[in-house]
Design a protein around this motif. Structure first.
Motif, PDB file in Angstrom:
ATOM      1  N   ALA A 217       0.841  -1.204   0.000  1.00  0.00           N
ATOM      2  CA  ALA A 217       0.000   0.000   0.000  1.00  0.00           C
ATOM      3  C   ALA A 217       0.874   1.252   0.000  1.00  0.00           C
ATOM      4  O   ALA A 217       0.623   2.207  -0.747  1.00  0.00           O
ATOM      5  CB  ALA A 217      -0.921  -0.004   1.211  1.00  0.00           C
ATOM      6  N   GLU A 218       1.925   1.217   0.818  1.00  0.00           N
ATOM      7  CA  GLU A 218       2.810   2.375   0.892  1.00  0.00           C
ATOM      8  C   GLU A 218       3.537   2.575  -0.440  1.00  0.00           C
ATOM      9  O   GLU A 218       3.634   3.683  -0.959  1.00  0.00           O
ATOM     10  CB  GLU A 218       3.821   2.159   2.023  1.00  0.00           C
TER      11      GLU A 218
ATOM     12  N   GLN B 186       1.293   4.083  -3.127  1.00  0.00           N
ATOM     13  CA  GLN B 186       1.085   5.519  -2.985  1.00  0.00           C
ATOM     14  C   GLN B 186       2.315   6.301  -3.457  1.00  0.00           C
ATOM     15  O   GLN B 186       2.183   7.343  -4.087  1.00  0.00           O
ATOM     16  CB  GLN B 186       0.751   5.864  -1.530  1.00  0.00           C
TER      17      GLN B 186
ATOM     18  N   ARG C  82       2.419   8.779  -7.100  1.00  0.00           N
ATOM     19  CA  ARG C  82       2.601  10.215  -6.895  1.00  0.00           C
ATOM     20  C   ARG C  82       3.962  10.701  -7.348  1.00  0.00           C
ATOM     21  O   ARG C  82       4.404  11.778  -6.991  1.00  0.00           O
ATOM     22  CB  ARG C  82       2.399  10.546  -5.413  1.00  0.00           C
TER      23      ARG C  82
ATOM     24  N   PRO D 132     -10.467   9.104   2.933  1.00  0.00           N
ATOM     25  CA  PRO D 132      -9.195   8.869   2.249  1.00  0.00           C
ATOM     26  C   PRO D 132      -8.782  10.080   1.419  1.00  0.00           C
ATOM     27  O   PRO D 132      -9.602  10.911   1.056  1.00  0.00           O
ATOM     28  CB  PRO D 132      -9.498   7.668   1.347  1.00  0.00           C
ATOM     29  N   GLU D 133      -7.481  10.159   1.143  1.00  0.00           N
ATOM     30  CA  GLU D 133      -6.973  11.214   0.271  1.00  0.00           C
ATOM     31  C   GLU D 133      -7.366  10.917  -1.176  1.00  0.00           C
ATOM     32  O   GLU D 133      -7.837   9.820  -1.495  1.00  0.00           O
ATOM     33  CB  GLU D 133      -5.448  11.272   0.382  1.00  0.00           C
TER      34      GLU D 133
ATOM     35  N   GLU E 146      -6.491   7.486  -3.004  1.00  0.00           N
ATOM     36  CA  GLU E 146      -6.121   6.542  -1.957  1.00  0.00           C
ATOM     37  C   GLU E 146      -7.320   5.656  -1.693  1.00  0.00           C
ATOM     38  O   GLU E 146      -8.452   6.119  -1.749  1.00  0.00           O
ATOM     39  CB  GLU E 146      -5.721   7.317  -0.697  1.00  0.00           C
ATOM     40  N   LYS E 147      -7.090   4.388  -1.419  1.00  0.00           N
ATOM     41  CA  LYS E 147      -8.168   3.430  -1.143  1.00  0.00           C
ATOM     42  C   LYS E 147      -9.189   3.420  -2.289  1.00  0.00           C
ATOM     43  O   LYS E 147     -10.400   3.512  -2.087  1.00  0.00           O
ATOM     44  CB  LYS E 147      -8.882   3.782   0.169  1.00  0.00           C
TER      45      LYS E 147
END
Lengths: 564, 228
Positions: A138-139, A142, A146, A391-392, A395-396
């Protein structure tokens, strides 16, 4: 006639045998291609308002190395092969943050993230390593989506072939010989064209109605309850973004609720005095762009007739707590009522529903929840979700980690019961009474097989909206399913607002070649040369005698002497 | 780099033929014409063989060893011997000693075989990125084949062209020629019937070709003695 025929026949024979020869050669060609071929999925490439993000290249033709490379090696012409299992995020952060030159990146994901993996699924009891892998991935996802990466980045799944290659590469890396053109090793080749931007990506919303029983008057006088779920996804690899939880679980729940209410509404005796509007919206990851366009296409009268809207978002992996997110203050009478309906049913089902209020900032373009699009148009709405915080952006949204493996059908079934039961109590006015309309073992029970089969379909279909073709079979399947349960189903196709640009070539075939080094070829040439010289000398000596061989070398100088 | 590898394999496959021609007295007596004629005969024979194979052989679904089919294949393989007989006995050559004739015919025969069977796979395969030992082994096989072809041509010339040979040697000559002529079937049996891998087969071929070459050389010199 007879003599004329024979040459023609002979010609035919020759022609036939030439064709046969060609076939033999073609067969040889296929046999000779012994390279390993692996399915790889490219990191998404997209622009936000012209700013580039993701992997900017698709074509790849470099030697491969593993994480055990020597620290001073030049990696600008090498592909780094990184298995997720042995990966530390600080390394990638360092490489990406400092923008170090790389030939390419290939991440190896464990099979649990593979949507084609039909192994054991739905276990909610994750062991520690799986949870760890999920968090790391997940990290990583992201970070990758980006960043602007000027080289190709691909994902692949671990299998026996690629693990053998990886083991080989590691072995040569540990012995201190980095793979370059002179020491052999493996070459990774993806032949792909320059990625092209997708022309005018579109998003498609699907809506269906269950009309309530008119009490003699116009149907539009009846209040409407909307049930909405966004069905598309966004992730680091568009071809892998199946989003089982976000928001596959919501779509499944919506379809099941539609099925249950269609049973009730098909009988005039149990038809409620509410219209039910079902909406499968697209553009969810992009600030619910599709929801916005869908709502704006309604006329004022219809919008005002909506009593409230329930948006379902990510209800596939939770234990005993769900959240209702609203943007109106909790004191609002509608909100109060929704909350009462839901919490009483939840109590009977044995879990908690909590309310979370988040004000809308009109000047902020970010729309974190689907209900906020309703609230912006002054329609009461709430989002039911397992997530406690908004969430941002991006994200998700159903990325790499959101695989079927981590989704629990039982959680979805409980979610469906909650929504259906509380809606039914509201519609039929049974508030506060302990009446189970959708009780187990009745003919109105939630059907676990229906939920499982749709969840499986959704978990195998990448659903990044811009990559859907016009009349995509999946969208058509959703439409058809909604048509089975509701009336007046129609599609609304809209352009995705101009902020995003997407690029194609999301998946490719990676050819792995084991290559020989130049030094090996040179050595081979030397060996062959000496072999031929020895053979020559041997033949000359045996057939003509030793003197002849010697005279072969003597002749030129003797001629020179003569001419002199 | 891969063109380099192709070049290497081509040297290994076709180099020995050229070396044989230039190193032995063949080049001095200008026997190139004979070799070319033999090569043409080989092409014609290959064509006939192909047609026979296509007519009489079933396409096997599995890669297993079928004795009946293999026997048929071996019989069709003897068309090669007929072709060789034609090249040795029937074609009119310019004044050329028997000694050089069989060498020239064997050389042309082997070269045509290499070009027909190995050049195209080499061109397609060895230039690819993937490295395999196959093309080097195939080159070695071509060498073994050259030796075998010349041995067979030598034995053939003993059988058909030489009249006054020692009576005791005749059966041995025929047995040896039979063995050499059935070599393709033997290797096919080893590959399919016993499941040998390519390197082992090539090793076997190299070994047998050297043994057969030695035997036929001995036979040839034994036959030559009385005439001297």
């Amino acid at each position: 006639m007879a003599p004329r025929k024979s040459p023609r026949e002979r010609q035919m024979l020759v022609l036939e045998s030439v064709i046969a020869l060609v076939f033999v050669l073609v067969a040889c060609v296929e046999l000779c291609d012994g390279a390993t071929v692996v399915d790889v999925y490219r990191l998404i490439q997209y622009d936000i308002s012209g700013a580039p993000f993701g992997s900017r290249l698709a074509g790849l033709n470099h030697h491969a190395t593993s994480l055990h490379f020597s620290p001073h090696a030049d990696l600008s012409r090498t592909v780094l092969l990184i298995p997720l299992r042995e990966f530390n995020i600080s390394f990638v952060k360092e490489y990406i943050a400092e923008n170090k030159p790389l030939g390419g990146l290939l991440f190896l994901l464990p099979q649990i993230f593979n949507f084609e993996n039909k192994g054991e699924v739905g276990s909610n009891h994750l062991d520690g390593t799986e949870e760890l892998l999920k968090n790391v991935l997940a990290e990583l996802e992201q970070i990758l989506i980006r960043t602007n990466l000027p080289y190709p980045v691909y994902f692949a799944f671990e299998d026996d072939n690629i693990n053998a290659v990886l083991a080989d590469i590691k072995k040569s890396d540990i012995t201190g010989q980095p793979a370059t053109a002179t020491t052999g090793g493996y070459k990774f080749v993806v032949s792909a064209l320059e990625p092209k931007s997708l022309v005018s990506p579109s998003i498609t919303n699907i809506q269906g109605w269950l009309t309530g029983l008119k009490a003699g008057d116009d149907a539009h006088q009846l209040p409407t309850i909307a049930i909405v779920a966004s069905y598309d996804t966004f992730g680091a690899a568009p071809a892998l973004s199946v989003g089982s939880d976000s928001n596959g679980s919501g779509v499944v729940a919506l379809l099941e609720v539609a099925r249950l209410f269609s049973l009730l509404y098909s009988n005039p005796k149990t038809r409620g005095q509410y219209n039910l509007l079902f909406g499968l919206t697209s553009g969810g990851p992009y600030n619910y762009n599709g929801t916005r366009k869908w709502l704006r296409s309604f006329d004022q009268r219809l919008r005002e007739s909506i009593d409230y809207a329930i948006c379902i978002d990510s209800i596939g992996s939770w234990e005993n707590e769900l959240w209702i997110h609203v943007s109106k203050p909790p004191e609002n009478s509608y909100i109060k009522q929704i909350m009462e309906d839901f919490s009483s049913v939840a109590e009977e089902l044995g879990f908690n529903v909590n309310l979370k209020h988040k004000k809308i900032n009109i000047s902020n373009p970010r729309v974190a929840w689907e209900h906020e699009q309703f609230s912006r148009l002054r329609v009461t709405a709430a989002t039911l979700s397992e997530l406690s915080a908004a969430p941002e952006l991006l994200e998700k949204t159903g990325g790499l980690i959101d695989s079927r493996h981590f989704v629990d059908e039982k959680a979805i079934i409980r979610g469906v019961k909650l929504v259906a039961e509380s809606l039914a109590r509201h519609i039929y006015g049974h508030q506060g009474k302990n009446i189970q309309i959708f009780a187990d073992n009745s003919n109105l029970a939630v059907n676990p097989y229906y939920i499982r089969s749709w969840l499986d379909v959704l978990s195998q279909t990448p659903r990044v909206a811009p990559f859907f073709s016009k009349d995509d079979p999946f969208v058509m399947a959703l439409k058809k399913e909604l048509e089975d349960h509701t009336d007046e189903v129609n599609l609304q196709r809209e352009a995705l607002d101009g902020m995003f640009t997407f690029y194609d070539s999301t998946s490719a075939k990676l050819n792995i070649y084991q290559v020989a080094s130049v030094t090996f070829d040179l050595l081979l040439l030397l060996v062959l040369g000496s072999y031929l010289i020895v053979l020559f000398s041997f033949l000359v000596i045996t057939t003509r005698g030793l003197d002849d061989l010697i005279s072969l070398f003597r002749r030129p100088p003797s001629r020179k002497v003569k001419t002199a | 780099m891969t063109l380099f590898h192709f070049f290497n394999c081509a040297i290994l496959t076709f180099g020995p033929h050229a070396v044989y021609y230039s190193a032995t007295p063949l080049s001095e007596y200008d026997t190139l014409g004979t070799s070319i004629k033999a090569a043409v005969v080989y092409l014609a024979t290959a064509l006939v063989k192909l047609i026979c194979l296509a007519t009489f052989l079933k396409v096997s679904e599995s890669d297993s060893f079928d004795p009946y089919q293999e026997l048929l294949k071996a019989l069709i393989g003897f068309i090669d011997v007929a072709g060789l007989y034609f090249a040795l006995a029937q074609l009119t050559h310019r004044n050329i000693s028997q000694n050089h004739k069989f060498q020239a015919v064997g050389l042309g025969w082997a070269f045509a075989d290499s070009v027909l069977h190995r050049l195209a796979p080499l061109w397609v395969g060895a230039r690819g990125l993937e490295f395999t030992w196959d093309y080097i082994l195939q080159g070695l096989e071509a060498n073994a084949n050259l030796v075998l072809s010349i041995s067979l041509a030598a034995l053939g010339s003993l059988m058909w062209l030489r009249k006054n040979k020692p009576k005791t040697l005749i059966p041995i000559i025929y047995v040896c020629a039979g063995i050499v002529a059935t070599m393709p079937s033997i290797t096919s049996y080893l590959r399919r019937g016993l499941g040998w891998h390519f390197p082992k087969i090539v090793g076997f071929e190299l070994f047998t070709s050297l043994v057969m070459a030695f035997i036929s050389w001995q036979l040839f010199s034994a036959c030559q003695r009385p005439s001297l």
